[in-house]
Design a protein around this motif. Sequence first.
Motif, PDB file in Angstrom:
ATOM      1  N   ASN A  94       8.696   9.294  -5.314  1.00 34.82           N
ATOM      2  CA  ASN A  94       7.336   9.005  -5.753  1.00 34.82           C
ATOM      3  C   ASN A  94       7.319   7.696  -6.533  1.00 34.82           C
ATOM      4  OD1 ASN A  94       4.629   9.336  -6.162  1.00 34.82           O
ATOM      5  ND2 ASN A  94       4.865  10.723  -7.889  1.00 34.82           N
ATOM      6  N   GLN A 153       2.175   1.162  -5.263  1.00 36.38           N
ATOM      7  CA  GLN A 153       2.245   0.797  -3.851  1.00 36.38           C
ATOM      8  C   GLN A 153       3.160  -0.414  -3.660  1.00 36.38           C
ATOM      9  OE1 GLN A 153       2.177   1.801  -0.643  1.00 36.38           O
ATOM     10  NE2 GLN A 153       0.139   2.566  -1.117  1.00 36.38           N
ATOM     11  N   TRP A 182       5.544   8.734   2.034  1.00 30.47           N
ATOM     12  CA  TRP A 182       4.796   8.528   0.793  1.00 30.47           C
ATOM     13  C   TRP A 182       3.498   7.773   1.078  1.00 30.47           C
ATOM     14  CZ3 TRP A 182       3.083   4.563  -2.416  1.00 30.47           C
ATOM     15  CH2 TRP A 182       2.702   4.964  -3.694  1.00 30.47           C
ATOM     16  N   LYS A 199       0.610   9.984   2.261  1.00 34.59           N
ATOM     17  CA  LYS A 199       0.081  11.001   1.349  1.00 34.59           C
ATOM     18  C   LYS A 199      -1.129  10.492   0.582  1.00 34.59           C
ATOM     19  CE  LYS A 199       3.217  12.562  -1.374  1.00 34.59           C
ATOM     20  NZ  LYS A 199       4.385  12.873  -2.172  1.00 34.59           N
ATOM     21  N   ASP A 200      -1.984  11.427   0.222  1.00 33.04           N
ATOM     22  CA  ASP A 200      -3.123  11.155  -0.670  1.00 33.04           C
ATOM     23  C   ASP A 200      -4.004   9.995  -0.192  1.00 33.04           C
ATOM     24  OD1 ASP A 200      -2.171  13.206  -2.375  1.00 33.04           O
ATOM     25  OD2 ASP A 200      -0.797  11.793  -3.334  1.00 33.04           O
ATOM     26  N   THR A 204      -7.289   8.159   0.776  1.00 33.39           N
ATOM     27  CA  THR A 204      -8.696   8.245   0.399  1.00 33.39           C
ATOM     28  C   THR A 204      -9.433   7.073   1.042  1.00 33.39           C
ATOM     29  OG1 THR A 204      -8.505   6.832  -1.559  1.00 33.39           O
ATOM     30  CG2 THR A 204      -8.065   9.198  -1.869  1.00 33.39           C
ATOM     31  N   ASN A 227      -8.290   3.807  -0.569  1.00 30.36           N
ATOM     32  CA  ASN A 227      -6.991   3.181  -0.349  1.00 30.36           C
ATOM     33  C   ASN A 227      -6.605   3.047   1.122  1.00 30.36           C
ATOM     34  OD1 ASN A 227      -5.980   5.695   0.506  1.00 30.36           O
ATOM     35  ND2 ASN A 227      -5.008   6.138  -1.451  1.00 30.36           N
ATOM     36  N   ARG A 263      -3.658   0.691   3.015  1.00 28.16           N
ATOM     37  CA  ARG A 263      -2.538   1.357   3.686  1.00 28.16           C
ATOM     38  C   ARG A 263      -2.465   0.977   5.158  1.00 28.16           C
ATOM     39  NH1 ARG A 263      -1.290   6.890   0.507  1.00 28.16           N
ATOM     40  NH2 ARG A 263      -1.554   6.018  -1.563  1.00 28.16           N
TER      41      ARG A 263
END
Length: 148
Positions: A40, A44, A69, A72-73, A75, A78, A82
């Motif tokens: 984790n 970024q 990673w 994950k998560d 939204t 973001n 990504r």
Amino acid sequence: QTCALPICEVRLTEISNPEAVGFMLDYMYGMDAGVWQDYNPRTQEINKDVLRLARRFRLPGLTDRAVHWLSKDLTTGNVVERLSICDDFGLDLLRERILEQLTFNRRALAEISHSPKIMQYPKLMQDLLQMAAAAAGDDGSRGKRQKK
């Protein structure tokens, strides 16, 4: 990279986060396997440095951790960043999966299409439009006007 026996020196000028080098060394030396369950990175940028290191030293397992990673998560806040990281590092499979998910979430797609960030990525905008159009075309009832 310069080597003079018995010392070898590696310069990592493109890496700005020492934490990324730590992740790579843990991976290379097979330190506690449980560490990867807790992979984790704090930012970024650290994860991008891990991707740079994995590419430079050809470490597909390290790439896998960073890609996991990255996925994950997600939204609407973001996802554009990504997707641009996917483009930068040639992560085509992850990019395809993210675009596919966006295509089926009209609300998220609408939010992203109105985001100022998307304007910086015309190719991404074009890909989103093409996937949305293809998804709409899959349902024969969409886009057709009913005759009275």
